[in-house]
Design a protein around this motif. Sequence first.
Motif, short mmCIF file in Angstrom:
data_model
loop_
_atom_site.label_atom_id
_atom_site.label_comp_id
_atom_site.label_asym_id
_atom_site.label_seq_id
_atom_site.Cartn_x
_atom_site.Cartn_y
_atom_site.Cartn_z
N GLU A 19 -2.98 15.79 0.98
CA GLU A 19 -2.20 15.35 2.12
C GLU A 19 -3.08 14.51 3.04
O GLU A 19 -4.21 14.89 3.34
CB GLU A 19 -1.69 16.59 2.87
N LEU A 20 -2.57 13.36 3.43
CA LEU A 20 -3.24 12.58 4.47
C LEU A 20 -2.44 12.77 5.74
O LEU A 20 -1.23 12.58 5.76
CB LEU A 20 -3.29 11.09 4.10
N LYS A 21 -3.14 13.20 6.80
CA LYS A 21 -2.42 13.55 8.02
C LYS A 21 -2.87 12.69 9.18
O LYS A 21 -4.05 12.66 9.51
CB LYS A 21 -2.66 15.03 8.35
N ASN A 22 -1.94 12.00 9.78
CA ASN A 22 -2.19 11.21 11.00
C ASN A 22 -3.41 10.28 10.88
O ASN A 22 -4.21 10.18 11.80
CB ASN A 22 -2.40 12.13 12.21
N ILE A 23 -3.52 9.63 9.75
CA ILE A 23 -4.68 8.76 9.54
C ILE A 23 -4.52 7.46 10.33
O ILE A 23 -3.49 6.79 10.25
CB ILE A 23 -4.83 8.42 8.05
N SER A 24 -5.56 7.13 11.10
CA SER A 24 -5.61 5.83 11.78
C SER A 24 -6.95 5.19 11.51
O SER A 24 -7.96 5.88 11.43
CB SER A 24 -5.42 6.00 13.29
N LYS A 25 -6.92 3.88 11.39
CA LYS A 25 -8.17 3.16 11.15
C LYS A 25 -8.03 1.75 11.69
O LYS A 25 -7.02 1.08 11.44
CB LYS A 25 -8.46 3.12 9.65
N SER A 26 -9.01 1.33 12.47
CA SER A 26 -8.92 -0.06 12.94
C SER A 26 -10.23 -0.77 12.67
O SER A 26 -11.29 -0.16 12.60
CB SER A 26 -8.61 -0.08 14.44
N PHE A 27 -10.12 -2.07 12.49
CA PHE A 27 -11.30 -2.93 12.37
C PHE A 27 -11.27 -3.89 13.54
O PHE A 27 -10.44 -4.78 13.57
CB PHE A 27 -11.26 -3.71 11.05
N GLY A 28 -12.17 -3.68 14.48
CA GLY A 28 -12.12 -4.50 15.68
C GLY A 28 -10.76 -4.36 16.32
O GLY A 28 -10.31 -3.26 16.61
N SER A 29 -10.07 -5.48 16.49
CA SER A 29 -8.78 -5.41 17.17
C SER A 29 -7.63 -5.23 16.18
O SER A 29 -6.49 -5.11 16.57
CB SER A 29 -8.57 -6.71 17.96
N VAL A 30 -7.97 -5.20 14.89
CA VAL A 30 -6.91 -5.08 13.90
C VAL A 30 -6.66 -3.61 13.56
O VAL A 30 -7.57 -2.90 13.13
CB VAL A 30 -7.28 -5.84 12.60
N GLN A 31 -5.45 -3.17 13.79
CA GLN A 31 -5.08 -1.80 13.45
C GLN A 31 -4.61 -1.81 11.99
O GLN A 31 -3.50 -2.23 11.69
CB GLN A 31 -3.98 -1.32 14.39
N ALA A 32 -5.48 -1.36 11.07
CA ALA A 32 -5.14 -1.43 9.65
C ALA A 32 -4.23 -0.28 9.23
O ALA A 32 -3.32 -0.46 8.42
CB ALA A 32 -6.40 -1.45 8.81
N ASN A 33 -4.50 0.88 9.75
CA ASN A 33 -3.66 2.05 9.47
C ASN A 33 -3.37 2.74 10.79
O ASN A 33 -4.25 2.88 11.63
CB ASN A 33 -4.37 3.06 8.56
N GLN A 34 -2.10 3.17 10.95
CA GLN A 34 -1.77 3.82 12.21
C GLN A 34 -0.92 5.05 11.94
O GLN A 34 0.18 4.95 11.41
CB GLN A 34 -1.03 2.83 13.11
N ASP A 35 -1.50 6.20 12.21
CA ASP A 35 -0.77 7.45 12.17
C ASP A 35 -0.02 7.64 10.84
O ASP A 35 1.19 7.83 10.82
CB ASP A 35 0.23 7.48 13.34
N ILE A 36 -0.76 7.57 9.78
CA ILE A 36 -0.12 7.63 8.47
C ILE A 36 -0.12 9.04 7.90
O ILE A 36 -1.14 9.74 7.95
CB ILE A 36 -0.82 6.66 7.51
N ASN A 37 1.04 9.47 7.41
CA ASN A 37 1.14 10.75 6.73
C ASN A 37 1.69 10.51 5.34
O ASN A 37 2.78 9.96 5.19
CB ASN A 37 2.11 11.66 7.49
N ILE A 38 0.93 10.91 4.33
CA ILE A 38 1.52 10.94 2.99
C ILE A 38 1.07 12.21 2.30
O ILE A 38 0.07 12.84 2.68
CB ILE A 38 1.15 9.70 2.12
#
Lengths: 500, 340, 367
Positions: free
Chosen positions: A5-24
Motif C-alpha cells: 500500500e502506498l499511503k498519502n505519497i507526495s513528492k516534489s522537484f523544486g516547484s514541480v509537484q510530481a506526486n500529490q497525496d497518492i494512495n494505491i
Amino acid sequence: MVNIELKNISKSFGSVQANQDINIKVNSGEILGLLGENGAGKSTLMNILCGLYRPDEGKIIINQKETHFDNPGDAIKSGVGMVHQHFMLVPIFTVTENVILGNEKTGNLNYLKIKDSEKKVSEISEKYSLLVNPKEITERLSVGAQQRVEIIKVLFRSAELIIFDEPTAVLTPQEVKELFKIMNALKKSGKAIIFITHKLHEVREVCDKISILRAGMIVGEVDPKKVSNKELANLMVGRPVNLSLERKKNKTGKTILEVDNLSVLNENREIALNQISFNVKEGEIVGIAGVQGNGQTELVESITGLRNFVAGNVSYFEKKMEYITPREIHKLGIRHIPEDRQKSGVIANFTVSENKILNDYYQKPFSSNYIMSWGDVERVSETVVKNFDIRTPSITTLTQNLSGGNQQKLVVGRELSNKVDFLIASQPTRGIDVGSIEYIHKQLIETRNNGKGILLISTELDEILTLSDRILVLFEGKIIKEFSSNASTEEIGLAMAGQS
Amino acid sequence: MKLSYKLFGAFLASVLISLSSTAFAFTACQVTDIGGVDDKGFNATSWKGVQDAVAKHGIGSKLLESNAETDYVPNLNSFVSEGCDIIVSVGFLMGEATANAAKENPESKFAIVDFAYDPTIPNVMGLIYNTDEAAFLAGYLAAGVSKTGIVGTFGGINIPPVTIFMDGFVAGVNHYNKTKGTNVSVLGWDPESKEGLFTNNFSSLDDGRAFAQNLYDEGADIVMPVAGPVGLGSAALASELGTDSLKIIGVDVDQYVLDTKNQSVYLTTVEKGMDATVLGAIESAKNGSFKGGVYVGTLANNGVRIAPYHDLSSSVSNGLNNEIKKLRSSIINGFLSVKN
Amino acid sequence: MRDYLKKKIISENFDFEEILLIPILATLLALIIGCLFLLATGETFENILVAFTNLFIGSFGSLNAISETCTAATPLIFAALGIALAFRAGLFNIGAEGQIIIGGMAAVIIGFSIDFLPIWLHLPLALLFGAIFGALYAAIAGWLKATTGAHEVISTIMLNLIALRLLDYFLRLPVIQKEGRNDPISKSVLETAQLPQILSFIEPQLRLHSGFILMLVAVVLVYWLLFHTTIGFEFRSTGSNPNAAQYAGIKASLTIILVMGIAGALAGLAGSNQIMGVLGRATPGFSASIGFDAIAVALLGRSHPIGVLFAGLLFGALIAGGRLMQVKAGVSIDLITIIQALIIVFIAAPLLVRNAVPWAFKTKDKS
C-alpha cells in the motif's frame, strides 16, 4: 502472500509537484493498472516504490508494516521488482548470466556456480511458462523473449510485487497476447502486479482494477469491466477525447514519391533494405508497419539525404534524388518528423524557440546576413506554440523541461508550420500522452486532406490502422505485403512476424 | 560565539602584522628563475648565500619563485615596492628584466647571478664566474679517468653561463690529449661552431636521463650535464647502470652533498661559489660599499672550484690528482690559458 | 521585444546553482583545502591568515595589484574564449598552447621585421597575423577531424608538441634570433608593434596594456557570435546534439573547421598579446602553459564568455596575489597551483560540492 500500500505519497522537484497525496493498494493475485499520460507522475511514483526516490511525505506499507527504502537494494529485498521498458540486459551474455548479474552465486575462490543458476532459471521458466533457453545468447533472442528474460530476472530475485513499465510498447500484437498470458499466470501464482501503460484497451483486457493518474494526483479508480475506452481517456486527459478520427475518403493526385528497387546498407554494411518499391501520392497517407529494426530507419534516412543507397532510385515529383543533402530536401518541401525526438528531433538544452528554427534559422525572417533576429524568432515561435498547442511556460523554456508529448508537438509544429508538400512522419507519437496523440493525428489527417502526401512509419499498429490509406508491412528489409485501410489487426500482425 | 570573536581578533591582528611587516632594518630578497628554489643548483646555492647572510647579520630575507618567464618582471617589481635593500636575481635569463627594473628604479640595489652588463649599470652588480677554469680541471680529470676514451656533455640552453662550462671541459680534455698524446674525444659540444646538445629546458629530469643515455650509447663513460636539475635524471641513470659504466660530473654546487640519493655517481662537481658571492654582494649593500659593475669568481678567489671526488676517489690515481693540483696553480698564476 | 526575450532567457535558463553557486563554492572549498595543506605542512594558523590576506591584497588591494591581476588574466581569457567556443561546438581543444606559440611567433616576426609602418598600421597588422596563424594552425586539427575523423584531442596534443619544436627551430634561425645571442631568443618587437600601456600615466610601473581592452572586446564579440549569429547557432547545435544538427542540414565538417579556426585565432591573439604587451620578444617558454591553464578557465567559466571573463580574472588574481603571498608569508607559490587544481576538481565533480555544502542548494541532485 503480499499486499502493498502506498499511503498519502507526495513528492516534489523544486516547484514541480510530481506526486500529490497518492494512495494505491495492490494485493497478491491482483493486477493493478496504472494509467496516465506522460508526465502524469507514473515514473516518479514507481521510482519511489523501487527505492530510487524518497517521498517527501507518505508511507510505503508492505504487509501492514511501514517500510523505508533507502536505495533500490532495499526495495528488491522487500520483494519489489521492476520490468523496465528499456531492457537492462548485456547483449553478449547468456540468459542465465543476465539473470544472475549482480546476484551471482559463487563457491570457493569466487567460482561461479553457473550450473545451479541455470537450473533455477529453467525452473522459473517452466513454472510460469516463460519460454526461453537459459544458455542462449541474449542478443539472439527476439524482443519478446528478451522481455521474458527481464521477467525471469525479477522472479529470480524472488519478487512478490512486479511492476511492468510500458511493457507492450516494443511487442507485436501476438507477443502482447503472450505477455498477457504470462501476467495472468503470475497473478494466479500469487504475485501482485502493477501494469503501467497508456494503451486503454490493454488495461481493460488484463487488469483487475485501474487507477488513473493525472497531474500527479489519482483522479479515478475504476473497474475495468464497467468502463469504456472513452471514459478512461476522458479521465486520463481530463476532458472529452475524440478517439476515432473522421477520415473522409480523399481523392489522390499526382505521385509525389516514387521508390524504385531501393537497396541500402546499414552501419555494419549488411543489407538493410532489399529492393523495395512503393509510391506515395498526393492526398494519401501510406503507412509502413513493422516491428522495429526491420529497415524503417534506413528507409527514412535514404529518402531524407542522410544515407546513401547502393541500388535503385528515389524520385520526388518525377525528379531523381541522389546525393542530395538534408538542407536541399527541406527546400524541396519535404518535411521530416524523426523517429527519435531525443536523438535527432530536438536539442534538449535549446529553448523552445531555438528548436523551432532548427531547420531554417539561416533564412529570413529568423536571420539576415548571418545575424539572428531573435525578435522575429520569438514572434513566429509564439504563433507555433499557440497553433500547435505546445504546453510550455514560455518559448524560452528549455526543451528538456517539456513533457515528451509537448516536445513531439514542437517537432510536428516545426515541420508543419513550413511549406509542406510531403511529410515523412516516423514514430510521430511514440511515448507520448493521449491528448498529444489525438492532436498530432488530427494534424496529420488535416495535412493529408489538404492534398499533401504523408509517409507514416510506425511500430504501433493501432496508429497505422487509424491513419493510413494504404499499409505496407516491412519485414527484414522487404515489403512483404500491402493492405488496404480496412485490414484487420490479425492479418497485419502475422505479416509483421514475417508470415505473408 | 566566543570562538568566532577570537578568530576575528586573530584575523585583525594578522592583517595588522602583515601590513607592518618590515620589522628588519635590512632585507635581502631573491627572485629565482623557473628552476625554483629547490633546484639543487644555482637557485638553491644563491639562496644559501642569502640565508648565510641572514645567519651572519640577522637581516631579513624574502623569496619569490618564478613559475614562468612572464613572472620575472612582476616579481622584481614586487620586491621593489616591498622596499627590499638588495634584490638578487638568479640567472642569465633574467638579465633583461633585471636591467629594466634597475633602470626604472635607480634607488634600488640589484645583484644578478650569471650576468655581466656592458656597459655596466650603476645599481646592478653582475656576478659572473670563470667557470671554464674549474671545468678545465674537470675535463682533464675526466680524460684521465675515462676508460672508453669518450666523454660527453650537454647543456640546458645555449647561453654563455652554460656553454662556458662546456668550453672549459673540452679545453681540459684537449690539454690532456696534448700532454699525454692520447685521443680522448668529447661528445656534445663543439667550441668552434658553438653547437652542441641542449635539452632546451632546465627542468625535465626525463630529458636528463634520455640525453645521458644517448651519450652512453655512443660510448661515453663520463657525462657532465650543465642543465641544473636536469642533471639529476642523468645521475639516476648512472646509478642504475653502475659507476663502472657511467660517471657524472655535477655542476654549480657539490652534487654529492645535495643529491644524496645518487651521490656515489659523482666523480666531482664543477662548483660556482654563488653562495659566497651572493653573500658578498649582500654584505657590500649592507655596509655601504655596494658598487655597480661586475664581480668575477675565479679559481684564484675560490669563486669557482672542483669538488672532492668523494666515493670515487679510488678511481683517480695519485699521479692524476697531483697533475690537477699543478694545473690549478698554473691557471691561477696565469701560466696556462683555459681557452681552447 | 528583444529586451523582453533577453530578460526571459536570463530569468528562466539561468541556472543559478549550476552557473554561479557551484563555481563560487568550488573556489571557496579549494581555498579551505589549501589552508589545510598549509596546516599539514606546519604553517602556523596566524601565518596562514597572513598568507590569505595577502593573496587578496596582492590581487585586488591596490591599483598595482588590480593591474597585475588584469595583466595576468588577459591572455588566459583570450585563450579560454577559444576553448569555450570549441566546447560549445562539442570539441575539446587541448591545442591552445600550440596555437599560442604559433600565433605569438607570427606576431613577433611581423613585430620586429617591419620597420616602416606607423603604429596604427603596424600594431593591428601584427595582431592580425598572430590571429591568422593561430587560426590556421588550429584549423589543421579541425580539418583532420572533418576529413578523416581523427580525434581533436589527440591531434591537438600532437600539434602542441610540433609547435614547441618549431618554436625552438625558429628561434635559432639567424633572421629571427637576436643578434649576439647563442640561445634561442628572438629579436625584440619594435615600439610600433607594442601594445601601449594604459595606466602608465598614473604610475609608470602599472603594466596593464591595451591588450586588456582588446580582450574585453573579444568577450563581447564571442558572446555575440555565439548567441546572435547563425554561425553561433550552428556551433551550439552541433555541440549540443550533432545528430539533430545533421538532420537539420547543418554540415558538421564545415562547423568543425570553422570553430577550430576561430578558437585558434583567439589563442593566437593570446600569444600575440604576451609578445606585444608583456615580453616584447619570444623565447622557448613564452607560452608559459597559458594554453593549459585556459582549459581550466573555460571549464570554470562554464564555457560562457561572461563566465570565462570572471574565471580568467580569478585565475589572474591568484597569480598576482600569490606573489604577495609568497613575499609576505613565505608560503610557496606552488600553493596557487594546488588551489587552481582543486577548483577544477570541484568543478568537474559538482556532486562533491553538493555533498560538501548540501544546505547551499535548493534543488536536489537531478541525476
